[in-house]
Design a protein around this motif. Structure first.
Motif, PDB file in Angstrom:
ATOM      1  N   LEU A  52       1.997  -6.911  -7.029  1.00 51.67           N
ATOM      2  CA  LEU A  52       1.051  -5.817  -7.142  1.00 51.67           C
ATOM      3  C   LEU A  52       0.745  -5.327  -5.735  1.00 51.67           C
ATOM      4  O   LEU A  52       0.885  -6.075  -4.764  1.00 51.67           O
ATOM      5  N   PHE A  53       0.330  -4.077  -5.602  1.00 49.37           N
ATOM      6  CA  PHE A  53       0.002  -3.539  -4.285  1.00 49.37           C
ATOM      7  C   PHE A  53      -1.006  -2.419  -4.436  1.00 49.37           C
ATOM      8  O   PHE A  53      -1.286  -1.963  -5.540  1.00 49.37           O
ATOM      9  N   GLY A  54      -1.547  -1.967  -3.318  1.00 53.66           N
ATOM     10  CA  GLY A  54      -2.463  -0.846  -3.379  1.00 53.66           C
ATOM     11  C   GLY A  54      -3.185  -0.593  -2.082  1.00 53.66           C
ATOM     12  O   GLY A  54      -2.800  -1.078  -1.026  1.00 53.66           O
ATOM     13  N   CYS A  55      -4.245   0.205  -2.194  1.00 51.00           N
ATOM     14  CA  CYS A  55      -5.078   0.581  -1.064  1.00 51.00           C
ATOM     15  C   CYS A  55      -6.505   0.128  -1.368  1.00 51.00           C
ATOM     16  O   CYS A  55      -7.035   0.407  -2.438  1.00 51.00           O
ATOM     17  N   SER A  56      -7.099  -0.591  -0.429  1.00 49.53           N
ATOM     18  CA  SER A  56      -8.478  -1.032  -0.576  1.00 49.53           C
ATOM     19  C   SER A  56      -9.131  -1.000   0.805  1.00 49.53           C
ATOM     20  O   SER A  56      -8.558  -1.519   1.768  1.00 49.53           O
ATOM     21  N   ASP A  57     -10.274  -0.391   0.899  1.00 50.33           N
ATOM     22  CA  ASP A  57     -10.994  -0.268   2.180  1.00 50.33           C
ATOM     23  C   ASP A  57     -10.112   0.337   3.273  1.00 50.33           C
ATOM     24  O   ASP A  57     -10.076  -0.145   4.408  1.00 50.33           O
ATOM     25  N   ASN A  58      -9.369   1.370   2.926  1.00 52.32           N
ATOM     26  CA  ASN A  58      -8.490   2.113   3.848  1.00 52.32           C
ATOM     27  C   ASN A  58      -7.325   1.297   4.398  1.00 52.32           C
ATOM     28  O   ASN A  58      -6.735   1.671   5.406  1.00 52.32           O
ATOM     29  N   CYS A 102      -5.280   4.358   4.534  1.00 52.97           N
ATOM     30  CA  CYS A 102      -4.908   4.919   3.231  1.00 52.97           C
ATOM     31  C   CYS A 102      -6.160   5.333   2.469  1.00 52.97           C
ATOM     32  O   CYS A 102      -7.253   4.843   2.737  1.00 52.97           O
ATOM     33  N   SER A 103      -5.968   6.229   1.528  1.00 53.55           N
ATOM     34  CA  SER A 103      -7.076   6.615   0.665  1.00 53.55           C
ATOM     35  C   SER A 103      -6.741   6.394  -0.809  1.00 53.55           C
ATOM     36  O   SER A 103      -7.619   6.459  -1.660  1.00 53.55           O
ATOM     37  N   SER A 104      -5.462   6.120  -1.104  1.00 46.86           N
ATOM     38  CA  SER A 104      -5.050   5.829  -2.475  1.00 46.86           C
ATOM     39  C   SER A 104      -3.798   4.950  -2.450  1.00 46.86           C
ATOM     40  O   SER A 104      -3.141   4.824  -1.413  1.00 46.86           O
ATOM     41  N   ASP A 105      -3.471   4.380  -3.582  1.00 45.08           N
ATOM     42  CA  ASP A 105      -2.272   3.547  -3.682  1.00 45.08           C
ATOM     43  C   ASP A 105      -1.012   4.326  -3.317  1.00 45.08           C
ATOM     44  O   ASP A 105      -0.072   3.773  -2.770  1.00 45.08           O
ATOM     45  N   ALA A 106      -1.015   5.616  -3.612  1.00 48.51           N
ATOM     46  CA  ALA A 106       0.151   6.449  -3.305  1.00 48.51           C
ATOM     47  C   ALA A 106       0.469   6.430  -1.813  1.00 48.51           C
ATOM     48  O   ALA A 106       1.645   6.497  -1.421  1.00 48.51           O
ATOM     49  N   ASP A 107      -0.550   6.290  -0.977  1.00 46.35           N
ATOM     50  CA  ASP A 107      -0.339   6.220   0.477  1.00 46.35           C
ATOM     51  C   ASP A 107       0.360   4.929   0.897  1.00 46.35           C
ATOM     52  O   ASP A 107       0.882   4.829   2.010  1.00 46.35           O
ATOM     53  N   CYS A 108       0.366   3.922   0.040  1.00 46.22           N
ATOM     54  CA  CYS A 108       0.906   2.603   0.386  1.00 46.22           C
ATOM     55  C   CYS A 108       2.283   2.331  -0.217  1.00 46.22           C
ATOM     56  O   CYS A 108       2.845   1.252   0.007  1.00 46.22           O
ATOM     57  N   VAL A 109       2.834   3.268  -0.956  1.00 48.44           N
ATOM     58  CA  VAL A 109       4.137   3.053  -1.601  1.00 48.44           C
ATOM     59  C   VAL A 109       5.209   2.681  -0.576  1.00 48.44           C
ATOM     60  O   VAL A 109       5.996   1.761  -0.794  1.00 48.44           O
ATOM     61  N   ALA A 110       5.235   3.356   0.567  1.00 49.31           N
ATOM     62  CA  ALA A 110       6.253   3.079   1.590  1.00 49.31           C
ATOM     63  C   ALA A 110       6.072   1.707   2.243  1.00 49.31           C
ATOM     64  O   ALA A 110       6.984   1.201   2.883  1.00 49.31           O
ATOM     65  N   ASN A 131      -7.821   3.344  -7.339  1.00 48.64           N
ATOM     66  CA  ASN A 131      -6.790   4.326  -7.003  1.00 48.64           C
ATOM     67  C   ASN A 131      -5.399   3.915  -7.463  1.00 48.64           C
ATOM     68  O   ASN A 131      -4.398   4.362  -6.951  1.00 48.64           O
ATOM     69  N   ALA A 132      -5.309   3.025  -8.429  1.00 51.72           N
ATOM     70  CA  ALA A 132      -4.020   2.477  -8.865  1.00 51.72           C
ATOM     71  C   ALA A 132      -3.107   3.546  -9.439  1.00 51.72           C
ATOM     72  O   ALA A 132      -3.538   4.464 -10.114  1.00 51.72           O
ATOM     73  N   ILE A 133      -1.826   3.404  -9.095  1.00 51.47           N
ATOM     74  CA  ILE A 133      -0.778   4.240  -9.695  1.00 51.47           C
ATOM     75  C   ILE A 133      -0.099   3.322 -10.699  1.00 51.47           C
ATOM     76  O   ILE A 133       0.722   2.502 -10.328  1.00 51.47           O
ATOM     77  N   ILE A 134      -0.462   3.417 -11.927  1.00 50.50           N
ATOM     78  CA  ILE A 134       0.109   2.543 -12.940  1.00 50.50           C
ATOM     79  C   ILE A 134       1.533   3.015 -13.246  1.00 50.50           C
ATOM     80  O   ILE A 134       1.748   4.143 -13.647  1.00 50.50           O
ATOM     81  N   ARG A 135       2.520   2.120 -13.023  1.00 51.31           N
ATOM     82  CA  ARG A 135       3.928   2.456 -13.279  1.00 51.31           C
ATOM     83  C   ARG A 135       4.513   1.508 -14.265  1.00 51.31           C
ATOM     84  O   ARG A 135       4.361   0.364 -14.212  1.00 51.31           O
TER      85      ARG A 135
END
Length: 135
Positions: A52-58, A102-110, A131-135
């Motif tokens: 799992l991954f994402g953005c939390s606290d920038n 980051c401000s959302s999970d989308a910013d962390c995809v790379a 800010n999860a991008i559920i895939r």
């Protein structure tokens, strides 16, 4: 299938064994193809390493194996997808992330496959999942 033996007894064992093996095979397939099922619709999933991954606290974060590594028999480099100590995942801040945070999970995809910048948190709290991008 019910089979009659020479002694007149009937065997149902073959059907039971075949069904059990089929169920086990399906469960094993799911075990190594999906991220942690306890949090499957909560956080974004990196299907390349089952973390799992994402953005939390920038900051970008990723699931990791701390204590969960003890019971994980999955492929090398993948995250334990069954572990959840007190309904928490093990996670760490990624070693890299977007300039300015980051401000959302989308910013962390790379950065979702990056290593940890510190230790793997056994975690009594989970990272933010709003800010999860559920895939």
């Amino acid at each position: 299938a019910v089979v009659s033996t020479q002694s007149g007894h009937y065997c149902r064992g073959t059907t039971v064994i075949a069904t059990t093996l089929l169920i086990a095979a399906v469960q094993c397939y799911d075990q190594y193809t999906k991220c942690n099922l306890n949090f499957y619709n909560t956080y974004s999933c990196n299907y390349e390493n089952l973390c799992l991954f994402g953005c939390s606290d920038n900051k970008c974060w990723s699931q990791c194996n701390g204590m969960g590594a003890v019971a994980w028999d999955g492929p090398e480099g993948t995250c334990n997808n069954e572990y959840g100590l007190v309904n928490s995942i093990e996670w760490c801040i990624s070693s890299d992330g977007p300039a300015g945070g980051c401000s959302s999970d989308a910013d962390c995809v790379a950065y979702k496959g990056n290593s940890c910048s510190g230790s793997c948190s056994v975690g009594w709290s989970n990272p933010d999942h709003s800010n999860a991008i559920i895939r």
